[in-house]
Enzyme design. Structure first.
Site, PDB file in Angstrom:
ATOM      1  N   GLU A 226       0.814  -1.222   0.000  1.00 40.90           N
ATOM      2  CA  GLU A 226       0.000   0.000   0.000  1.00 40.90           C
ATOM      3  C   GLU A 226       0.846   1.271   0.000  1.00 40.90           C
ATOM      4  O   GLU A 226       0.400   2.328   0.441  1.00 40.90           O
ATOM      5  CB  GLU A 226      -1.003  -0.002   1.155  1.00 40.90           C
TER       6      GLU A 226
ATOM      7  N   GLU B 149      -5.602  -8.948   0.709  1.00 42.03           N
ATOM      8  CA  GLU B 149      -6.295  -8.589   1.944  1.00 42.03           C
ATOM      9  C   GLU B 149      -7.765  -8.349   1.636  1.00 42.03           C
ATOM     10  O   GLU B 149      -8.099  -7.616   0.707  1.00 42.03           O
ATOM     11  CB  GLU B 149      -5.743  -7.301   2.584  1.00 42.03           C
TER      12      GLU B 149
END
Length: 289
Positions: A122, A222
């Site tokens: 991220e 995720e």
């Protein structure tokens, strides 16, 4: 776009195979903040392997933090677990420690325990780096592990919003696989809409990847629904909604795409996505789909 059309299109684009990774994200720390020992890693891996879904793969966020690979790899080998390895890219000193830890683990244990290697997590979503700098790091780690005889894929994990941003195309090009973090909860989706919201993010990412670098797989690295925490728009954190999300999303995703559920445990976080509580028991029913 509704689920039926989304999933049909997704399934049509995937190679004919039932060999999808089914895993959990597992943190390196315990409830008291201490680092997991090899025995504690082995306990976690054994518990996951005992689930009805036969979870025999995990995603770890870093390589050097808490001596993650030094302690986790022997536990993985002992339990037949395979690891999606994380290499943290920031800052430069940390990044060097991560590369060294990965290289040491490969030299000590070979590479059969590796699912793949994610360089960064991220970073693009947070705006902590540029696409060109991250692409350089991905290529560097790939060169390091290829020189050690490792053939597993090297890629990056980020949000769907980062992947569909055209300014990040260099990372798609550099990656062997695309790791997607998708959370309908953070998109303010009501639980009744979460199923479609999830699959729409998968499809949007896959379409962008196909346009930039055809043939690369999108993995879900995720996803999950919190058991507690604040509301986000129409999204409500609760055990009931986490169970519903598992029943709908997990049971479809496990059959059609690589998935690493978030998360094994999530002590004290708000929102908390942890599936296993402080007592080590599952908070909701992880029945076989």
């Amino acid at each position: 776009m509704r689920f039926s059309s989304t999933l049909t299109a997704l399934a049509a684009a995937l190679p004919f195979t039932n060999a999808y990774w089914k895993g959990f994200n597992v943190a390196a720390t315990n409830i008291d903040g201490t680092c997991k020992t090899t025995a504690q890693w082995e306990t976690a891996f054994t518990k996951l392997a005992g689930l009805p879904q036969d979870i025999t793969s995990v995603r770890l966020y870093a390589s050097s933090d808490c001596n993650t690979l030094e302690y986790a790899v022997p536990a993985a080998i002992a339990t037949g677990t395979q690891i999606l390895v994380g290499v943290w890219t920031e800052d430069s000193a940390h990044y060097t420690l991560e590369k060294n830890a990965l290289e040491a683990a490969i030299n000590a244990h070979g590479s059969d325990w590796i699912v793949a290697i994610s360089v960064g997590s991220e970073d693009l979503y947070r705006g902590d780096t540029t696409a060109s700098a991250l692409a350089t790091q991905i290529n560097e780690v790939r060169t390091i592990v290829r020189d050690l005889g490792v053939t597993q894929q090297v890629g990056h994990v980020d949000t769907w919003t980062a992947w569909v941003n055209s300014t990040n195309e260099a990372v798609i090009t550099a990656s062997d696989f695309i790791g997607l973090d998708s959370y309908p909860y953070f998109q303010d989706a009501a639980i009744g809409d979460a199923y479609d919201t999830f699959w729409d993010s998968v499809t949007a990412t896959r379409d962008q990847v196909a346009a930039v670098s055809p043939g690369k797989w999108v993995w879900v690295t995720e996803t999950g629904w919190p058991v507690s925490g604040p509301d986000y728009g129409d999204a409500v954190a609760s055990v009931k909604n986490a169970q519903t999300y598992w029943r709908s999303v997990a049971c479809s995703a496990f059959e059609s795409i690589h998935v690493f559920w978030y998360a094994y445990q999530d002590y004290g976080a708000s929102p908390s996505f942890g599936v296993f509580g402080d007592n080590g028991d599952a908070i909701y029913d992880l029945y076989k789909c």
